[in-house]
Write a protein that holds these residues in place. Structure first.
Motif, PDB file in Angstrom:
ATOM      1  N   THR A 105       0.863  -1.176   0.000  1.00 58.58           N
ATOM      2  CA  THR A 105       0.000   0.000   0.000  1.00 58.58           C
ATOM      3  C   THR A 105       0.900   1.227   0.000  1.00 58.58           C
ATOM      4  OG1 THR A 105      -1.718  -1.114   1.286  1.00 58.58           O
ATOM      5  CG2 THR A 105      -1.797   1.285   1.213  1.00 58.58           C
ATOM      6  N   PHE A 106       0.666   2.143  -0.934  1.00 58.26           N
ATOM      7  CA  PHE A 106       1.387   3.403  -0.986  1.00 58.26           C
ATOM      8  C   PHE A 106       0.377   4.530  -1.127  1.00 58.26           C
ATOM      9  CE2 PHE A 106       4.357   0.345  -3.003  1.00 58.26           C
ATOM     10  CZ  PHE A 106       5.372   0.402  -2.054  1.00 58.26           C
ATOM     11  N   GLY A 107       0.698   5.678  -0.541  1.00 56.15           N
ATOM     12  CA  GLY A 107      -0.254   6.774  -0.645  1.00 56.15           C
ATOM     13  C   GLY A 107       0.356   8.118  -0.318  1.00 56.15           C
ATOM     14  N   ALA A 108      -0.449   9.149  -0.576  1.00 57.84           N
ATOM     15  CA  ALA A 108      -0.090  10.530  -0.264  1.00 57.84           C
ATOM     16  C   ALA A 108      -1.320  11.218   0.303  1.00 57.84           C
ATOM     17  CB  ALA A 108       0.415  11.260  -1.509  1.00 57.84           C
ATOM     18  N   TYR A 109      -1.078  12.174   1.181  1.00 58.36           N
ATOM     19  CA  TYR A 109      -2.186  12.817   1.883  1.00 58.36           C
ATOM     20  C   TYR A 109      -1.865  14.290   2.106  1.00 58.36           C
ATOM     21  CZ  TYR A 109      -5.623  13.753   5.578  1.00 58.36           C
ATOM     22  OH  TYR A 109      -6.648  14.279   6.328  1.00 58.36           O
ATOM     23  N   PHE A 110      -2.897  15.122   1.957  1.00 60.53           N
ATOM     24  CA  PHE A 110      -2.758  16.560   2.224  1.00 60.53           C
ATOM     25  C   PHE A 110      -3.957  17.018   3.028  1.00 60.53           C
ATOM     26  CE2 PHE A 110      -3.834  20.959   1.062  1.00 60.53           C
ATOM     27  CZ  PHE A 110      -2.697  21.596   1.539  1.00 60.53           C
ATOM     28  N   PHE A 111      -3.682  17.869   4.031  1.00 58.90           N
ATOM     29  CA  PHE A 111      -4.731  18.371   4.915  1.00 58.90           C
ATOM     30  C   PHE A 111      -4.462  19.832   5.213  1.00 58.90           C
ATOM     31  CE2 PHE A 111      -6.034  19.399   9.281  1.00 58.90           C
ATOM     32  CZ  PHE A 111      -7.373  19.005   9.292  1.00 58.90           C
ATOM     33  N   THR A 112      -5.497  20.663   5.089  1.00 53.21           N
ATOM     34  CA  THR A 112      -5.363  22.067   5.474  1.00 53.21           C
ATOM     35  C   THR A 112      -6.570  22.478   6.293  1.00 53.21           C
ATOM     36  OG1 THR A 112      -5.018  24.333   4.672  1.00 53.21           O
ATOM     37  CG2 THR A 112      -6.429  22.904   3.337  1.00 53.21           C
ATOM     38  N   GLN A 113      -6.330  23.312   7.267  1.00 51.25           N
ATOM     39  CA  GLN A 113      -7.378  23.685   8.224  1.00 51.25           C
ATOM     40  C   GLN A 113      -7.195  25.140   8.618  1.00 51.25           C
ATOM     41  OE1 GLN A 113      -6.719  22.294  12.283  1.00 51.25           O
ATOM     42  NE2 GLN A 113      -8.832  21.626  12.395  1.00 51.25           N
ATOM     43  N   ALA A 114      -8.309  25.843   8.749  1.00 46.64           N
ATOM     44  CA  ALA A 114      -8.294  27.223   9.230  1.00 46.64           C
ATOM     45  C   ALA A 114      -9.327  27.355  10.336  1.00 46.64           C
ATOM     46  CB  ALA A 114      -8.591  28.200   8.098  1.00 46.64           C
ATOM     47  N   ILE A 115      -8.930  27.975  11.440  1.00 44.93           N
ATOM     48  CA  ILE A 115      -9.839  28.190  12.571  1.00 44.93           C
ATOM     49  C   ILE A 115      -9.811  29.673  12.917  1.00 44.93           C
ATOM     50  CG2 ILE A 115     -10.390  27.623  14.965  1.00 44.93           C
ATOM     51  CD1 ILE A 115      -9.093  24.939  14.594  1.00 44.93           C
ATOM     52  N   ASN A 116     -10.982  30.237  13.066  1.00 38.56           N
ATOM     53  CA  ASN A 116     -11.152  31.647  13.415  1.00 38.56           C
ATOM     54  C   ASN A 116     -11.993  31.707  14.688  1.00 38.56           C
ATOM     55  OD1 ASN A 116     -11.717  34.354  13.608  1.00 38.56           O
ATOM     56  ND2 ASN A 116     -12.415  34.592  11.492  1.00 38.56           N
ATOM     57  N   THR A 117     -11.426  32.223  15.754  1.00 33.86           N
ATOM     58  CA  THR A 117     -12.095  32.247  17.056  1.00 33.86           C
ATOM     59  C   THR A 117     -12.179  33.674  17.572  1.00 33.86           C
ATOM     60  OG1 THR A 117     -11.280  30.032  17.585  1.00 33.86           O
ATOM     61  CG2 THR A 117     -12.024  31.374  19.427  1.00 33.86           C
ATOM     62  N   GLN A 118     -13.337  34.009  18.125  1.00 34.76           N
ATOM     63  CA  GLN A 118     -13.561  35.339  18.700  1.00 34.76           C
ATOM     64  C   GLN A 118     -13.845  35.176  20.195  1.00 34.76           C
ATOM     65  OE1 GLN A 118     -16.200  34.264  16.225  1.00 34.76           O
ATOM     66  NE2 GLN A 118     -14.458  34.335  14.830  1.00 34.76           N
ATOM     67  N   GLY A 119     -12.820  35.206  20.987  1.00 37.00           N
ATOM     68  CA  GLY A 119     -12.969  34.972  22.418  1.00 37.00           C
ATOM     69  C   GLY A 119     -13.341  36.239  23.173  1.00 37.00           C
ATOM     70  N   SER A 120     -13.996  36.048  24.295  1.00 29.30           N
ATOM     71  CA  SER A 120     -14.304  37.190  25.164  1.00 29.30           C
ATOM     72  C   SER A 120     -14.411  36.710  26.599  1.00 29.30           C
ATOM     73  CB  SER A 120     -15.608  37.868  24.739  1.00 29.30           C
ATOM     74  OG  SER A 120     -16.697  36.966  24.765  1.00 29.30           O
ATOM     75  N   GLN A 121     -13.986  37.590  27.507  1.00 23.02           N
ATOM     76  CA  GLN A 121     -14.091  37.329  28.931  1.00 23.02           C
ATOM     77  C   GLN A 121     -14.447  38.632  29.620  1.00 23.02           C
ATOM     78  OE1 GLN A 121     -11.079  34.794  30.557  1.00 23.02           O
ATOM     79  NE2 GLN A 121     -11.271  35.647  32.606  1.00 23.02           N
ATOM     80  N   VAL A 122     -15.516  38.614  30.419  1.00 23.11           N
ATOM     81  CA  VAL A 122     -16.027  39.828  31.056  1.00 23.11           C
ATOM     82  C   VAL A 122     -16.170  39.576  32.553  1.00 23.11           C
ATOM     83  CG1 VAL A 122     -17.888  41.536  31.126  1.00 23.11           C
ATOM     84  CG2 VAL A 122     -17.264  40.447  28.947  1.00 23.11           C
ATOM     85  N   GLN A 123     -15.648  40.493  33.341  1.00 25.87           N
ATOM     86  CA  GLN A 123     -15.769  40.397  34.789  1.00 25.87           C
ATOM     87  C   GLN A 123     -17.001  41.172  35.261  1.00 25.87           C
ATOM     88  OE1 GLN A 123     -12.966  38.093  34.152  1.00 25.87           O
ATOM     89  NE2 GLN A 123     -13.499  38.287  36.308  1.00 25.87           N
ATOM     90  N   GLY A 124     -17.616  40.685  36.354  1.00 25.02           N
ATOM     91  CA  GLY A 124     -18.841  41.278  36.857  1.00 25.02           C
ATOM     92  C   GLY A 124     -18.631  42.077  38.136  1.00 25.02           C
ATOM     93  N   SER A 125     -19.747  42.449  38.761  1.00 21.49           N
ATOM     94  CA  SER A 125     -19.695  43.352  39.913  1.00 21.49           C
ATOM     95  C   SER A 125     -19.101  42.710  41.150  1.00 21.49           C
ATOM     96  CB  SER A 125     -21.110  43.862  40.230  1.00 21.49           C
ATOM     97  OG  SER A 125     -21.987  42.772  40.499  1.00 21.49           O
ATOM     98  N   ARG A 126     -19.067  41.382  41.234  1.00 19.13           N
ATOM     99  CA  ARG A 126     -18.445  40.709  42.377  1.00 19.13           C
ATOM    100  C   ARG A 126     -16.994  40.307  42.103  1.00 19.13           C
ATOM    101  NH1 ARG A 126     -20.268  41.438  47.473  1.00 19.13           N
ATOM    102  NH2 ARG A 126     -22.527  41.157  47.624  1.00 19.13           N
ATOM    103  N   ALA A 127     -16.490  40.645  40.925  1.00 22.82           N
ATOM    104  CA  ALA A 127     -15.138  40.206  40.571  1.00 22.82           C
ATOM    105  C   ALA A 127     -14.080  40.842  41.465  1.00 22.82           C
ATOM    106  CB  ALA A 127     -14.863  40.530  39.105  1.00 22.82           C
ATOM    107  N   SER A 128     -14.231  42.137  41.781  1.00 16.16           N
ATOM    108  CA  SER A 128     -13.217  42.798  42.624  1.00 16.16           C
ATOM    109  C   SER A 128     -13.077  42.080  43.954  1.00 16.16           C
ATOM    110  CB  SER A 128     -13.603  44.263  42.861  1.00 16.16           C
ATOM    111  OG  SER A 128     -13.661  44.976  41.655  1.00 16.16           O
ATOM    112  N   TYR A 129     -14.195  41.804  44.599  1.00 13.20           N
ATOM    113  CA  TYR A 129     -14.170  41.136  45.902  1.00 13.20           C
ATOM    114  C   TYR A 129     -13.602  39.725  45.762  1.00 13.20           C
ATOM    115  CZ  TYR A 129     -16.008  38.573  49.926  1.00 13.20           C
ATOM    116  OH  TYR A 129     -16.149  37.755  51.026  1.00 13.20           O
ATOM    117  N   TRP A 130     -14.054  39.000  44.760  1.00  8.97           N
ATOM    118  CA  TRP A 130     -13.704  37.579  44.640  1.00  8.97           C
ATOM    119  C   TRP A 130     -12.254  37.377  44.229  1.00  8.97           C
ATOM    120  CZ3 TRP A 130     -17.321  34.273  46.370  1.00  8.97           C
ATOM    121  CH2 TRP A 130     -17.104  32.904  46.206  1.00  8.97           C
TER     122      TRP A 130
END
Length: 827
Positions: A387-412
Motif C-alpha cells: 500500500t502506498f499513498g499521499a495525503y494533504f490536509f489544510t485547516q483554518a480556525i477563526n475564534t472570537q474569544g471574550s471574557q467579562v468580569q462582573g460586579s463581584r469580581a473585585s471582591y472575589w
C-alpha cells in the motif's frame, strides 16, 4: 439458529491513509443474535462461523487472522445498547476514555493517551483519529454528533500512522455509514422515554438507474435537561437534528464513485459544572461566608444549581466528500476528497457559581478543513502485498474569544487570603475596579499537513508474515493571539492593547505621549490610579503573540504475525510514532510581575512515541468461544499536556511538555455463544499510565507554585475497566419471532480529574447497568423497552477547579437513570 458472517468491507470505508490491509484489520466483536452460518474455510485467516470478515487485502478473510487490537461494533449493537453518540461508546469499550465539558471541550483517549485532559486548545493535534466514511475530522467536538445510519464503528488501538491520513499515536475511531443499495429498502426507528426524550431516525435507499443509487438518512433527538437551575431553566438538554445523503455511481464493475453530504445542528442548553466540594480551609469558603453566599445545594446530585449566566453549546456541522475506487487488476487506486466545516457558538458561566464574577467566558469558533488522499493498494494474495499513498490536509480556525468580569469580581479576585484569614483591601471592596473589565480576543490558526506513506506485507510462508511501514510527514502551524482589554463602567474607562501595555510594563516608564505611568481615563482625562491599574492588568492583561511551528518527521512500524492454526494467531508490533508539535492558542502565562508574557510558552514540542505490543487471538469450541489478549508498553517523550496555574488570565489553561510519560497494560476481549439462544461477552483493560518525569508541573488546587508530579497518574485514566453483558432469546410461533432480554454493564475504577493529581479531584469508581426487553421478527420489526443506569448510580463525568486558586471544586454529574421504549422497522 447459528451465526452468520458479518461482512465488513474495509476498503469501502476508505480511511484516509487506511488501505487497511494485512497489518491493520479487525478484532472480534459481539455477533448479532439473529446471525446465520458461514461456510467453513480450510486455511488460517479464512472465514468461519462467528467470524467477522474483512476485505482489507481485496479478499475475504477472518479478522482473527489479521494482527491488530481492534473492536468492531455494528449498527445493531449501537442501536440496541443506546450508544447513539461517542459519549456513550466508552461504556462498551474498556480501552476508551471520553471526557467532555461541552462539545468543543471534548477528548477521546485510548489507553490513557491521545489529547490533553481539560479545556481544548486548537493549536495541537489529536492523538486519536476520528473518521467518518474515510474523512478525518480535524476537531474532536464534531464527534459529539448523533450517529446517523451507521453500518459499523471500528476502534483501533495503538499507533496507526503508516496507513492513516493524519498520524495517530494512540488509535483511531472509524465510523462507516450504510451505503446506497440497488435494491429498494428503508428503515425507521422511533424512541420515547423519561425527561420527555424523543428520538426519530429514518433512512431510505434505492436505485435511480442500473448504475446509480442513493441513500437518504435523517435523525432527531430531544430531551429535557437533568439539572435544574434556580432560574427555572432545566440544563443538560439534548436538541440534535442531522441529515445525510449519499449517491453511488458504478459506471463499470471496476469503477465506482460515492458523493456524500451531511448537515447537523445541535442546540442544547448545556453543559454546566457547579459546586461539588472544596479543599480544606479554602479561600472560597471565606469569600462565600464574607458575603453570605450559599450555592443552591451542597449535594451536587440534588441536580440543582444557581448559575447566573446563560449556558448553551450550539454547533453546526457539515461537509461533503467524494470517494473514488478504480480496480485495474493488480491493484486498486483510491481517491478521497473532502471539505468540512464546523461553527461553534457557546455560552458559559465560567465562574461556576451564582455570583457575577466572570459573567462571560466563551470562544465562538469557525473551522474549515480540506483534505485530499490518493492511495494505491495491491489486489489478491501475493507473496508481497503493498500500500502506498499521499495525503494533504489544510485547516483554518477563526475564534472570537471574550471574557467579562462582573460586579463581584473585585471582591472575589482581589481579596487576599493567607493563614486562613481573608483580607479585603480598598480595591477588593470597590466593585468598579473590575466590574465590566473585558478581554476581547481574536485568535487565528492556519494548519497544513502533508505526508507520504508505504507499507508492505511479506508472506514468508503460509503462517509467517512480516509487515514494515514508513511515513514521512510535514506539519506547519501558524497562528495569532490578540487580546485587547477594556473597561467602561463610568468610573474607569479605557482600552489598552498589548503594545500600549508594554509601555507600562514596569509601572515606572512614562507614556511618551501622555507622560502617564498608567492608562488615561477617557472620561476624566486623568491617569487611572496605579494601584487600580495593577489589579486590573493582573486580572486580564492585554496580550499579542504570533506563534509558528513547522517540522519534518520520519516514523515507522514493523509487525510480525504467526498463524499457529486456523484459530490461533499471534502478533508482535513495534512502532516509532509522533504527534506534531503545536502552538498555544488559549493564551500564555505571565511572569511573576503579571504584566510580562512568558513568550517561551508559545509552542510545544512534538511528542515522540515508542510503542511495543504483543497479542494472541484464539477461537475454541467450533469458534463459539473467542478469547483475544493484548499487552502493550508505550513511552512518550515531550508529552503534550494542558496545565493551569490558576490565574484568571489563563482561565482555559495553556500547553506544556511533560518530560516523559508511560502507558502500559493489558486487554482481553471474550465472547461466548454456547447456543443459538444465548450470547455473552466480557471485555477488560488494565491501564497503568503515569508521568515518568514531570518536575515543574503546576500544583493541584490545594497547593501553590510548581510541583514535581513524577510517578503520579495521568488524568482521566481508570486503572481497571470492564464491559460485560449478554442476551438470551426464546422463539415465538413458527416464524422468526423472538422474545429477548439483554444486559450491558460496565465498571471503571477511580481516576484523577486534574492534570496534576489532587486528593480532592479523584472521581470514585462506578458501575453502570443497562437492561432491555423486547420482541423482534428478524430485521422487519423490533420493539423493546430499555432502562439505562438502571440503579441510578451517582457519579461525575469530570471535576475541575475554579480559577483564581479559590479551592472550589466543581463537577459535571452524569445522566441519572433513564428509561423508554423503541420501535424499529425495516422494509
Amino acid at each position: 439458529m447459528t451465526m452468520k458472517t458479518i461482512r465488513l468491507a474495509a476498503t469501502a470505508s476508505v480511511l484516509p491513509f487506511a488501505a487497511l490491509f494485512a497489518s491493520t484489520a479487525f478484532a472480534q466483536a459481539p455477533v448479532p443474535a439473529d446471525a446465520a452460518p458461514a461456510e467453513q474455510a480450510a486455511d488460517a485467516g479464512a472465514a468461519g462461523p462467528g467470524d467477522i470478515v474483512v476485505t482489507a487485502r481485496r479478499r475475504e478473510e477472518s479478522a482473527q487472522g489479521v494482527p491488530i487490537a481492534l473492536s468492531v461494533l455494528d449498527g445493531k449493537t449501537l442501536d440496541g445498547t443506546g450508544a447513539f453518540n461517542v459519549a456513550r461508546l466508552q461504556q462498551l469499550q474498556p480501552a476508551i476514555q471520553f471526557y467532555s465539558s461541552n462539545p468543543r471541550n471534548s477528548a477521546i483517549n485510548i489507553r490513557g493517551l491521545g489529547a490533553p485532559f481539560g479545556l481544548t486548545n486548537d493549536g495541537i493535534e489529536q492523538g486519536v483519529g476520528f473518521y467518518v466514511d474515510g474523512v478525518y475530522i480535524g476537531r474532536i467536538g464534531v464527534a459529539t454528533m448523533d450517529f446517523i445510519d451507521v453500518e459499523r464503528l471500528e476502534v483501533l488501538r495503538g499507533p496507526q500512522g503508516t496507513l492513516y491520513g493524519k498520524n495517530t499515536t494512540s488509535g483511531a475511531l472509524n465510523i462507516t455509514t450504510r451505503k446506497p443499495s440497488f435494491t429498494p429498502e428503508g428503515q425507521a426507528e422511533f424512541s420515547v422515554g423519561n425527561y420527555h426524550f424523543v428520538q426519530a431516525k429514518a433512512s431510505v435507499s434505492g436505485p435511480l438507474s442500473d448504475k446509480l443509487a442513493v441513500r437518504l438518512s435523517a435523525s432527531g433527538t430531544r430531551r429535557d435537561g437533568t439539572v435544574l437551575n434556580t432560574s427555572g431553566l432545566d440544563l443538560h438538554r439534548q436538541d440534535n437534528v442531522g441529515a445525510r445523503a449519499i449517491v453511488l455511481w458504478k459506471p463499470t464493475d471496476t469503477l465506482d464513485f460515492s458523493l456524500s453530504g451531511d448537515f447537523n445542528v445541535q442546540n442544547p442548553l448545556c453543559c454546566v459544572q457547579y459546586y461539588a466540594r472544596t479543599v480544606p480551609n479554602a479561600k472560597y469558603t471565606a469569600l462565600a461566608n464574607g458575603i453570605g453566599y450559599k450555592p443552591a445545594s451542597l449535594n451536587p446530585f440534588d441536580r440543582v444549581t444557581d448559575l447566573d449566566a446563560e449556558s448553551n453549546s450550539r454547533q453546526e456541522i457539515g461537509g461533503a466528500s467524494l470517494v473514488s475506487n478504480w480496480d485495474f487488476g493488480p491493484a486498486t487506486l483510491t481517491s478521497v476528497t473532502a471539505y468540512r466545516y464546523w461553527d461553534w457558538k457557546p455560552k458559559n458561566d465560567r465562574d461556576f457559581v451564582g455570583l457575577p464574577i466572570t459573567t462571560i467566558s466563551q470562544n465562538p469558533s469557525q473551522q474549515r478543513q480540506f483534505s485530499q488522499e490518493l492511495r494505491i493498494a495491491s489486489n489478491g494474495k501475493n507473496t508481497i502485498d503493498y500500500t502506498f499513498g499521499a495525503y494533504f490536509f489544510t485547516q483554518a480556525i477563526n475564534t472570537q474569544g471574550s471574557q467579562v468580569q462582573g460586579s463581584r469580581a473585585s471582591y472575589w479576585l482581589l481579596s487576599a487570603y493567607a493563614n486562613n484569614v481573608l483580607t479585603v483591601g480598598a480595591n477588593a471592596a470597590n466593585p468598579a475596579v473590575l466590574n465590566g473589565l473585558t478581554s476581547t480576543n481574536a485568535i487565528r490558526l492556519s494548519n497544513q499537513s502533508a505526508a507520504i506513506y508505504g507499507k508492505l506485507n511479506w508472506a514468508v510462508n503460509d503462517r509467517l508474515h512480516i509487515q514494515p511501514g514508513l511515513r514521512l510527514n510535514y506539519d506547519k502551524k501558524t497562528g495569532s493571539y490578540n487580546s485587547v482589554v477594556s473597561i467602561n463602567n463610568g468610573t474607569y474607562n479605557y482600552s489598552i492593547t498589548a503594545a500600549q501595555a508594554a509601555v507600562y510594563a514596569n509601572n515606572a516608564a512614562q507614556n511618551p505621549v501622555t507622560g502617564a505611568t498608567s492608562p488615561i481615563n477617557q472620561v476624566t482625562g486623568t491617569a487611572v490610579p496605579l494601584a487600580v491599574y495593577r489589579d486590573q492588568v493582573k486580572t486580564l492583561a492585554p496580550l499579542y503573540y504570533t506563534p509558528t511551528f513547522s517540522d519534518w518527521n520520519l516514523s515507522g512500524d514493523v509487525n510480525v504475525s504467526y498463524d499457529f492454526s486456523r484459530d490461533i494467531h499471534a502478533y508482535a508490533t513495534y512502532a516509532y510514532s509522533f504527534k506534531s508539535g503545536g502552538i498555544n492558542l488559549s493564551g500564555i502565562p505571565f511572569a511573576a510581575d503579571n504584566v510580562t508574557p512568558d513568550y517561551t510558552k508559545q509552542t510545544v514540542a512534538p511528542e515522540k512515541v515508542n510503542h511495543y505490543e504483543i497479542g494472541l487471538k484464539t477461537q475454541w469450541l467450533d469458534k463459539r468461544l473467542t478469547i483475544n489478549l493484548a499487552g502493550y508498553w508505550t513511552d512518550i517523550s515531550d508529552y503534550q499536556t494542558t496545565v493551569n496555574g490558576q490565574a484568571v488570565s489563563t482561565i482555559r489553561g495553556y500547553l506544556a511538555n511533560a518530560d516523559k510519560v508511560r502507558s502500559r497494560g493489558g486487554e482481553f476481549d471474550t465472547s461466548f455463544r454456547p447456543s443459538d439462544r444465548l450470547s455473552l461477552y466480557f471485555n477488560g483493560a488494565y491501564t497503568d499510565a503515569e508521568y515518568v518525569r514531570f518536575t515543574n508541573a503546576p500544583c493541584p488546587p490545594e497547593k501553590s507554585g510548581t510541583c514535581d508530579i513524577s510517578g503520579q497518574v495521568l488524568p482521566g485514566v481508570s486503572k481497571w475497566s470492564f464491559s460485560y453483558g449478554g442476551e438470551v432469546n426464546l422463539p415465538v410461533g413458527a416464524g422468526e419471532g423472538q422474545i429477548y432480554a439483554g444486559y450491558d454493564g460496565n465498571y471503571r475504577s477511580r481516576f484523577s480529574s486534574n492534570p496534576s493529581p489532587s486528593q480532592y479531584m479523584y472521581i470514585n469508581g462506578y458501575s453502570l447497568s443497562n437492561f432491555r426487553l423486547g420482541y423482534r421478527e428478524g430485521t422487519k420489526l423490533n420493539i423493546f423497552a430499555w432502562v439505562r443506569n438502571a440503579f441510578d448510580e451517582n457519579y461525575f463525568e469530570l471535576l475541575t477547579s475554579q480559577s483564581g486558586s479559590t479551592g472550589l471544586i466543581i463537577g459535571q454529574p452524569a445522566d441519572p437513570r433513564t428509561w423508554g421504549l423503541t420501535v424499529k422497522t425495516s422494509f
